[in-house]
Design a protein around this motif. Structure first.
Motif, PDB file in Angstrom:
ATOM      1  N   ARG A   1      50.629  31.120   0.596  1.00  0.00           N
ATOM      2  CA  ARG A   1      51.251  29.989  -0.111  1.00  0.00           C
ATOM      3  C   ARG A   1      50.212  28.912  -0.425  1.00  0.00           C
ATOM      4  O   ARG A   1      50.242  28.302  -1.499  1.00  0.00           O
TER       5      ARG A   1
ATOM      6  N   VAL B   1      49.074  27.498  -4.216  1.00  0.00           N
ATOM      7  CA  VAL B   1      49.036  26.101  -4.636  1.00  0.00           C
ATOM      8  C   VAL B   1      47.644  25.720  -5.139  1.00  0.00           C
ATOM      9  O   VAL B   1      47.501  25.028  -6.154  1.00  0.00           O
TER      10      VAL B   1
ATOM     11  N   ARG C   1      49.873  16.727  -7.361  1.00  0.00           N
ATOM     12  CA  ARG C   1      50.606  17.499  -8.372  1.00  0.00           C
ATOM     13  C   ARG C   1      50.756  16.714  -9.663  1.00  0.00           C
ATOM     14  O   ARG C   1      50.386  17.173 -10.751  1.00  0.00           O
ATOM     15  N   ARG C   2      51.297  15.504  -9.573  1.00  0.00           N
ATOM     16  CA  ARG C   2      51.536  14.719 -10.782  1.00  0.00           C
ATOM     17  C   ARG C   2      50.228  14.276 -11.436  1.00  0.00           C
ATOM     18  O   ARG C   2      50.100  14.289 -12.667  1.00  0.00           O
TER      19      ARG C   2
ATOM     20  N   TRP D   1      46.926  21.607   2.977  1.00  0.00           N
ATOM     21  CA  TRP D   1      47.296  23.025   2.928  1.00  0.00           C
ATOM     22  C   TRP D   1      46.403  23.939   3.765  1.00  0.00           C
ATOM     23  O   TRP D   1      46.764  25.101   3.989  1.00  0.00           O
TER      24      TRP D   1
ATOM     25  N   ILE E   1      51.968  23.835  -8.111  1.00  0.00           N
ATOM     26  CA  ILE E   1      51.303  22.912  -7.178  1.00  0.00           C
ATOM     27  C   ILE E   1      52.350  22.096  -6.430  1.00  0.00           C
ATOM     28  O   ILE E   1      53.309  21.596  -7.010  1.00  0.00           O
ATOM     29  N   ARG E   2      52.155  21.959  -5.118  1.00  0.00           N
ATOM     30  CA  ARG E   2      52.955  21.099  -4.276  1.00  0.00           C
ATOM     31  C   ARG E   2      52.018  20.277  -3.407  1.00  0.00           C
ATOM     32  O   ARG E   2      51.003  20.781  -2.937  1.00  0.00           O
ATOM     33  N   ASP E   3      52.376  19.017  -3.165  1.00  0.00           N
ATOM     34  CA  ASP E   3      51.478  18.129  -2.423  1.00  0.00           C
ATOM     35  C   ASP E   3      51.379  18.480  -0.954  1.00  0.00           C
ATOM     36  O   ASP E   3      50.317  18.319  -0.345  1.00  0.00           O
ATOM     37  N   THR E   4      52.473  18.937  -0.352  1.00  0.00           N
ATOM     38  CA  THR E   4      52.477  19.296   1.073  1.00  0.00           C
ATOM     39  C   THR E   4      53.273  20.567   1.274  1.00  0.00           C
ATOM     40  O   THR E   4      54.150  20.905   0.455  1.00  0.00           O
TER      41      THR E   4
ATOM     42  N   PRO F   1      56.146  23.151   2.804  1.00  0.00           N
ATOM     43  CA  PRO F   1      57.559  22.929   3.139  1.00  0.00           C
ATOM     44  C   PRO F   1      57.693  22.554   4.618  1.00  0.00           C
ATOM     45  O   PRO F   1      57.023  23.127   5.484  1.00  0.00           O
TER      46      PRO F   1
ATOM     47  N   SER G   1      55.931  13.751   3.997  1.00  0.00           N
ATOM     48  CA  SER G   1      55.065  13.265   2.919  1.00  0.00           C
ATOM     49  C   SER G   1      54.457  11.912   3.234  1.00  0.00           C
ATOM     50  O   SER G   1      54.207  11.111   2.347  1.00  0.00           O
TER      51      SER G   1
END
Length: 428
Positions: free
Chosen positions: A19, A23, A87-88, A138, A197-200, A202, A206
């Motif tokens: 995972r 990302v 991500r953003r 990650w 892409i995810r910042d953290t 699951p 955050s």
């Protein structure tokens, strides 16, 4: 008692694994395309000189402007990363790069081309530090230094993209089609990043991303921390000696100063790239295994780069001089990345984006000053660009080197004093 004994928490998956790579991969490819956009104009100079008449100085100003925008955007981008996450910021940066390339595709005047390169520089500024910001979230913290070097090395594939497929398409289909194609690919990769892409991971809070701390508090804390400046000057003194060679004066020094052929100069720069990959792996391993000696490692590499330039300028055999300087400078350049590890390990996680952006300005600021110094000195020497002229010109960058070394030693002393006194804790 309930505050001391919370209920069962959801299982948190271990860092790393498939995972994490899912990302990281689109983020890394956004970085590759940003580097390709950064270097695409350089390989298109012959066509650009026909499209935008004005001489070599005008074309060179595009590159300087883009580099300046990149450097100036680092701290604002770092603040955005800490506030909104990778991500953003990466997705928006990728779209800005795509817009810049599309504008370059349609530009027929100098003002339009300038705006296009400003957009490319601004979007490019998000790619590297945005990708680095993902790593501690990650991957295990001990592997982050090596992962940072892997990301840096992988990003250089963007130069291959601009030098081979981009150039081939440029000759086959022309200016507009080629830059528009690059824009479309960058836009597609930005959309892929939005999806993957995810910042953290699951199940992980955050707290490190999106913390609504005042910008002024964040900047004040980062700027007051001597560990930030230690990272800044590590990047300063580690990057610029090689960047003077690869970004501006290398080919001119080799072909005009040393008198070697263009093919020999190209081979030396290729060797520089290969050496950079080896240097990056060694820098990452040393940084992760000897975290308490990071600044010392950078000092040793800086002394090696100084010796490489000295020998390159003084050795009587031109080919040996060119290859020795290119290879050693390629090996030492990645050690500038240790500055990111230094600053990250001494700042709190919620400010990692800001301190990384500030550190990244160190090497680019030094490079801009050093490149300009060499150019001024060459003009002062009469413009012949002989071996003697280059000796004097490159010697003038000793001012930049000494500034970096003094800054590194002073900030290292302050950092060690505060860590020993317990004012700050280091995390590696």
């Amino acid at each position: 008692m309930s505050e001391l004994a919370p209920g069962p928490q959801p299982a948190v998956p271990p860092l790393g694994g498939a995972r994490a790579w899912l990302v990281l991969t689109p983020a890394a490819f956004i970085y590759v395309l940003a580097v390709a956009a950064r270097t695409s104009f350089a390989v298109a100079v012959p066509q650009a000189s026909e499209r935008f008449p004005g001489g070599a100085s005008l074309l060179a100003s595009f590159v300087v402007l883009q580099l300046a925008v990149y450097a100036l955007a680092q701290v604002p981008v770092g603040l955005l990363l800490d506030r909104f996450g990778s991500r953003r910021v990466l997705v928006v940066g990728g779209l800005v790069v795509a817009t810049g390339q599309l504008l370059m595709a349609t530009a027929t005047s100098v003002p339009g081309a300038v705006v296009a390169r400003v957009l490319v520089g601004a979007g490019d500024a998000t790619a590297f530090i945005g990708t680095l910001r993902l790593l501690p979230a990650w991957f295990p913290l001990g592997s982050v230094p090596l992962m940072s070097q892997l990301v840096s090395a992988f990003g250089q594939l963007g130069q291959v993209v601009s030098a081979i497929p981009f150039l081939a398409l440029l000759h086959a289909r022309g200016w507009t089609t080629t830059f528009a194609t690059m824009s479309g690919i960058a836009m597609a990769m930005a959309m892929t990043g939005l999806a993957l892409i995810r910042d953290t991971p699951p199940g992980v809070g955050s707290a490190q991303v999106g913390r609504r701390e005042s910008v002024w508090i964040t900047m004040g804390q980062v700027l007051r921390h001597p560990g930030t400046w230690l990272g800044f000057f590590c990047h300063w003194i580690g990057m610029f000696p090689a960047a003077v060679l690869t970004l501006m004066w290398g080919v001119s020094w080799m072909t005009q100063g040393l008198g070697v052929s263009v093919s020999t100069a190209s081979a030396a720069l290729t060797a520089n790239t290969v050496a950079g990959i080896v240097g990056g792996m060694s820098a990452g391993l040393l940084s992760s295994r000897l975290p308490g000696y990071r600044s010392t490692i950078v000092i040793v590499s800086a002394l090696a780069s100084l010796a490489a330039w000295a020998l390159g300028l003084l050795l009587p055999h031109p080919v040996i001089a060119a290859f020795l300087a290119a290879v050693v400078l390629g090996m030492t350049a990645p050690y500038s990345g240790i500055g990111f590890d230094v600053a990250r390990s001494l700042n709190v996680p919620s400010r990692w984006g800001t301190c990384t952006g500030l550190v990244n300005t160190g090497g680019f600021t030094a490079t801009i000053v050093a490149v300009q110094l060499v150019g001024v000195m060459l003009d002062h020497c009469g413009g012949d660009r002989s071996a003697h002229d280059f000796r004097l010109a490159v010697a003038s960058t000793a001012v930049v080197w000494l500034t970096g070394m003094v800054g590194l030693l002073l900030s290292r002393h302050a950092t060690r004093r505060h860590v020993r006194s317990g004012c700050w804790q280091a995390s590696f």
